[in-house]
Design an enzyme around this catalytic site. Structure first.
Site, short mmCIF file in Angstrom:
data_model
loop_
_atom_site.label_atom_id
_atom_site.label_comp_id
_atom_site.label_asym_id
_atom_site.label_seq_id
_atom_site.Cartn_x
_atom_site.Cartn_y
_atom_site.Cartn_z
CE LYS A 130 -57.20 7.80 -45.25
NZ LYS A 130 -56.23 8.82 -45.64
CB THR A 153 -54.03 7.43 -48.85
OG1 THR A 153 -54.87 8.11 -47.92
CG2 THR A 153 -54.56 6.01 -49.06
#
Length: 312
Positions: free
Chosen positions: A181, A105
């Site tokens: 995300k 991420t």
């Protein structure tokens, strides 16, 4: 006569809970996978599962045409690919045309910059953050929020098939994958913090926590995170499957991206403060459900104690 194509050798950096699961799923799918992790124990575990390992990411360049990064953050991506303090990294040693699948991420701006840098070195990037947890990683049923060139997708096809149940193609360049995300992490972090707060409320009112969990999971207030994380609280088991500090990191990225966009996100900001408080109280490496300990310290209720039968 049909041409015979050789399956690429896959290098996977980061044999944590998610990376180990994905690496083992790739092995079971018949892929040739070489793992790498700073933890000797993680490397030994992957070797015991039938995989090969190397001591340094640099060693992957000699054999691998595809490298999957399942590391913690952008700093680790930077270090693996480009080295620390000018030492040089994996990217400069990969053969032209090789593919990097980046699963951490990170900020969308970092993903876009990374693609530009790698393309300048004649390398492809697939911006491919993952979601689903360790169990789905091991079963090859992750969700992949991806974006990249058609050439990157062609090279990544077998890897993605082994890792994921759902591969979302969100754009033809890096950035959209990491953007989606961040939306996921916004919701996940808020839902975990909200689940902890809700359980704290119920227990403070004297409601049996197991009964409360049963009622809520059969009612409109349920969420995936409530259903998944509250059992950790009920068992008193804070073994980290996803740690508090992961959400300190991810919600900070969400908040920073909001500032870049001039978008106020007070709900995400509140959740970030709770995870930051939990980390500051010494719970950063515990399971993210340990955010409830912040409420317990400020309240008048007791948390369920750990028990051997319930501990994972």
């Amino acid at each position: 006569m049909t041409a015979v194509t050789t399956s690429p050798v896959i290098g996977l950096v980061g044999l944590g809970a998610m990376g180990m699961g994905s690496a083992c799923a790739m092995l079971e799918a018949g892929l040739d996978v070489i793992g790498c992790d700073i933890s000797p124990g993680a490397c030994q575990a992957f070797e015991a599962a039938g995989g090969r390992t190397v001591a340094s990411p640099l060693e992957l360049a000699a054999e691998c045409q595809v490298v999957v990064l399942v590391v913690v953050n952008a700093d680790q991506v930077e270090q693996v690919l480009f080295g620390a303090q000018g030492e040089g990294g994996l990217a400069e040693r990969l053969a032209p045309g090789s593919l990097v699948i980046q699963c951490a991420t990170v900020a969308p701006s970092f993903a876009r910059e990374l693609e530009t840098r790698l393309n300048g070195m004649q390398l492809e990037l697939l911006d491919a953050p993952i979601s689903g947890g360790a169990v789905k990683a091991r079963s090859g049923e992750l969700s992949v929020m991806s974006s990249g060139s058609e050439a990157a997708y062609v090279k990544a096809e077998r890897v993605l098939a082994a890792m994921a149940a759902n591969v979302y193609r969100l754009g033809d360049c890096a950035g959209p994958g990491s953007s989606v995300k961040l939306v996921n992490q916004h919701l996940a972090g808020v839902h975990i913090a909200a689940a902890a707060e809700a359980m704290a409320l119920g227990m403070s009112m004297g409601i049996d926590p197991d009964t409360l969990y049963d009622v809520i999971t059969h009612s409109a207030g349920n969420s995936w995170m409530f259903e998944n994380r509250v059992p950790h609280i009920l068992k008193g088991d804070y073994t980290p499957l996803s740690a508090v500090d992961i959400f300190v990191k991810d919600l900070n990225i969400v908040h920073s991206t909001g500032r870049e966009l001039k978008l106020a996100m007070p709900v995400a900001g509140s959740a970030l403060q709770q995870f930051t408080a939990a980390s500051g109280a010494g719970f950063g490496r515990e399971d993210d459900s340990a955010v409830i300990k912040v409420y317990q310290r400020l309240g008048s209720f007791s948390l369920p104690a750990a028990n051997d039968e319930g501990a994972q």
